[in-house]
Design an enzyme around this catalytic site. Sequence first.
Site, PDB file in Angstrom:
ATOM      1  N   HIS A 139       0.662  -1.132   0.093  1.00 15.61           N
ATOM      2  CA  HIS A 139       0.030  -0.045   0.009  1.00 15.61           C
ATOM      3  C   HIS A 139       1.005   1.234  -0.008  1.00 15.61           C
ATOM      4  O   HIS A 139       2.038   1.070   0.407  1.00 15.61           O
ATOM      5  CB  HIS A 139      -0.783  -0.102   1.196  1.00 15.61           C
ATOM      6  CG  HIS A 139      -1.994   0.850   1.450  1.00 15.61           C
ATOM      7  ND1 HIS A 139      -1.631   2.148   1.896  1.00 15.61           N
ATOM      8  CD2 HIS A 139      -3.171   0.944   0.972  1.00 15.61           C
ATOM      9  CE1 HIS A 139      -2.800   2.841   1.802  1.00 15.61           C
ATOM     10  NE2 HIS A 139      -3.714   2.251   1.653  1.00 15.61           N
ATOM     11  N   ASP A 218       2.919  -4.847   8.050  1.00 12.69           N
ATOM     12  CA  ASP A 218       1.669  -3.929   7.723  1.00 12.69           C
ATOM     13  C   ASP A 218       0.593  -5.081   7.779  1.00 12.69           C
ATOM     14  O   ASP A 218       0.334  -5.686   7.101  1.00 12.69           O
ATOM     15  CB  ASP A 218       1.722  -3.235   6.561  1.00 12.69           C
ATOM     16  CG  ASP A 218       0.640  -2.739   6.204  1.00 12.69           C
ATOM     17  OD1 ASP A 218      -0.758  -3.043   6.726  1.00 12.69           O
ATOM     18  OD2 ASP A 218       0.320  -2.108   5.095  1.00 12.69           O
ATOM     19  N   LYS A 244     -10.517  -0.617  10.340  1.00 18.61           N
ATOM     20  CA  LYS A 244     -10.804  -1.764   9.281  1.00 18.61           C
ATOM     21  C   LYS A 244     -11.010  -3.217  10.254  1.00 18.61           C
ATOM     22  O   LYS A 244     -11.403  -4.153   9.841  1.00 18.61           O
ATOM     23  CB  LYS A 244      -9.565  -1.936   8.511  1.00 18.61           C
ATOM     24  CG  LYS A 244      -9.193  -1.004   7.628  1.00 18.61           C
ATOM     25  CD  LYS A 244      -7.800  -1.321   6.832  1.00 18.61           C
ATOM     26  CE  LYS A 244      -7.295  -0.221   6.273  1.00 18.61           C
ATOM     27  NZ  LYS A 244      -7.937   0.093   4.709  1.00 18.61           N
TER      28      LYS A 244
HETATM   29  C1  LIG Z   1      -2.551  -2.933   3.272  1.00 17.10           C
HETATM   30  C2  LIG Z   1      -2.740  -1.450   3.896  1.00 17.10           C
HETATM   31  N1  LIG Z   1      -1.898  -1.016   4.412  1.00 17.10           N
HETATM   32  C3  LIG Z   1      -2.245   0.371   4.955  1.00 17.10           C
HETATM   33  C4  LIG Z   1      -3.573   0.899   4.908  1.00 17.10           C
HETATM   34  C5  LIG Z   1      -3.619   2.213   5.511  1.00 17.10           C
HETATM   35  O1  LIG Z   1      -4.417   2.336   6.456  1.00 17.10           O
HETATM   36  P1  LIG Z   1      -4.966   3.564   7.014  1.00 17.10           P
HETATM   37  O2  LIG Z   1      -5.609   4.447   5.813  1.00 17.10           O
HETATM   38  O3  LIG Z   1      -6.054   3.365   7.892  1.00 17.10           O
HETATM   39  O4  LIG Z   1      -3.777   4.201   7.728  1.00 17.10           O
HETATM   40  C6  LIG Z   1      -4.240   0.127   4.114  1.00 17.10           C
HETATM   41  C7  LIG Z   1      -5.636   0.828   4.043  1.00 17.10           C
HETATM   42  O5  LIG Z   1      -6.205   1.013   3.024  1.00 17.10           O
HETATM   43  C8  LIG Z   1      -4.264  -1.144   3.718  1.00 17.10           C
HETATM   44  O6  LIG Z   1      -5.082  -1.648   3.134  1.00 17.10           O
END
Ligand SMILES: Cc1ncc(COP(=O)(O)O)c(C=O)c1O
Lengths: 429, 166
Positions: A139, A218, A244
Amino acid sequence: MSAGISPAGRDPRLDAGGGLDVEAIRRDFPILQRRIGGKALVYLDSAATSQKPRVVIDTLVDYYERLNANVHRGAHTLAEEATEAYENARATVGRLVGVDPSQVVWTRSTTESLNLLAYAWARRHLRAGDVVLLTEMEHHSNIVPWQILAREVGARLQYVPFEPSGQLCQESFRTLLSERIRIFSVVHASNVLGTVNPVREMIAQVRQAAPDALCVVDGAQSVPHMPVDFEHLGCDFLAFSGHKLYGPMGAGVLVGRHQRLEEMEPFHGGGEMIESVSFEQTTFAAPPHRFEAGTPNVAGALGLAAAAEYLMSLGMDRVRRHSVELTDYALERLRELGGVTVYGPFRGELKSGLVTFVDRDVHAHDLAAYLDSLGVAIRAGHHCAQPLHKRLGIASSARASFGVYNTREEVDVLIEGIARARKLFGSRS
Amino acid sequence: MRENSSAADPDPADREIRQRELWRDVLLDHFRDPRGRTPLAQPSCRREVRNPLCGDRLVLELTLAEDRVREVSARARGCSLSVASASMLAERLPGLTIGEVRDLSRTVQAYLTASADPAGEIDLGEIEALGGVRRLAARRPCALLPWRCLDTLLGEDAGVSNEPLR
Ligand SMILES: Cc1ncc(COP(=O)(O)O)c(C=O)c1O
């Protein structure tokens, strides 16, 4: 009937066969009563953010109605009760991933957790020529902070590629192993491909090649959907987001190994994170408070703890089983439907509760907009993973992702919606 | 679901949705049968842009003569909105003076971004069918892409550029 233990002594949300009674669970989520344009809401976007059970919403309200006070300050009853609730919440969330409360740092989100590491740990330890090893399925939040930092200090980013199967190429990974690796940060479950990566095995190999490397996981898409044990992963840090995980927005977590937490400098300076301050210098508080400057999101922490309790009361094994079964069902229905390219592994067991695809005829944005008119919420776009999409050779994709409240019937509505969308858009010459 | 309902005659539920939502018949017609798809043999100017939000692409080519647009090719690869919008642009432009094109583009963009009503001094005609995005900020860039691309094309001396649109 409210959720809880029934007179027979059995939680109505658990079925006798080791699974979930989804109809009972659905009653815990008020938003599922909503209708979208006259149609029942079919929420298939939990990977973006999950819906919240009544107990989480009630916790937020209860906090402000009954407990609200600033924590760790002032010796009055409310402040003491709020502080106790806040620290208890830390312990509850720690229990979800098997750690001590002193290892739980509150953040806003996965994004903030990863940035905290980049600035508080890596800015001090990363040197020119060091390697930050990531994967091609990260991400943006697990790419951009490292890029910023690598540019600052002259470190190099390397990426483990993935195979057409949607799994990380372990052969390439092994060729990338070197003692130059200072940071290895990897997504446990991809938010696009759904792939659950063998992070434990990969971390062990990184440690052999580079014993001092910082190993980060992550967990944004894994912690909500499967049993995750921090010690078992063998990492130094694990980041995830409350929102989430059926918790409120604005509450996230960074779990760390004691020794790593100790060697880390503060992230933000301010109140809460100090031991003593003079005009000349400051002695910092011990972890985890060292990383929690300023008035925290107490309601969010309590809400996140309520969500963690909710999940633990269902049992992460059951949560996982439901997710795997629903994913397998969706994959099977997509296969029957035909005309779609599905990305990532084609088995629920290898995924974290989502299906990502591109329809042969209907653009992902048109599909999402059309499905919305049927009450079905999916995500379309690059899902904050542009490099991954580039690697797949597509600009965008459609993603349906599942939570504990989703049913097979909802997958059926999705599939029928795709078929209907084709009638509307599909005759393009 | 009816078996033999073709795309031209979708089932009633679809028609209802389509009319209520984004996809008016005119728009779908442009999407299914886009105008101006043929590359120009000798364009006076050409530009290729990408919608940074979804990666959709557009190639826009014009031939100009005596201050008028003669031919247009607008080849969009993307969602229904960007394809239909490009098609409408390609149909509308030929014959207009550069000044008229600028006025039209300004009016269209004001309309799509919901900052003006369609009842301006310029009749938008079929372009009004893109109006569904007035309520949908997330999809506006798709419908706007061809017009923004047009602006950048006219903003420069005729030439070839592949710079991304910001
Ligand atoms: C795999 C992954 N990492 C990190 C994130 C980032 O999460 P947040 O937007 O809650 O910081 C997400 C959210 O979309 C994700 O799916």
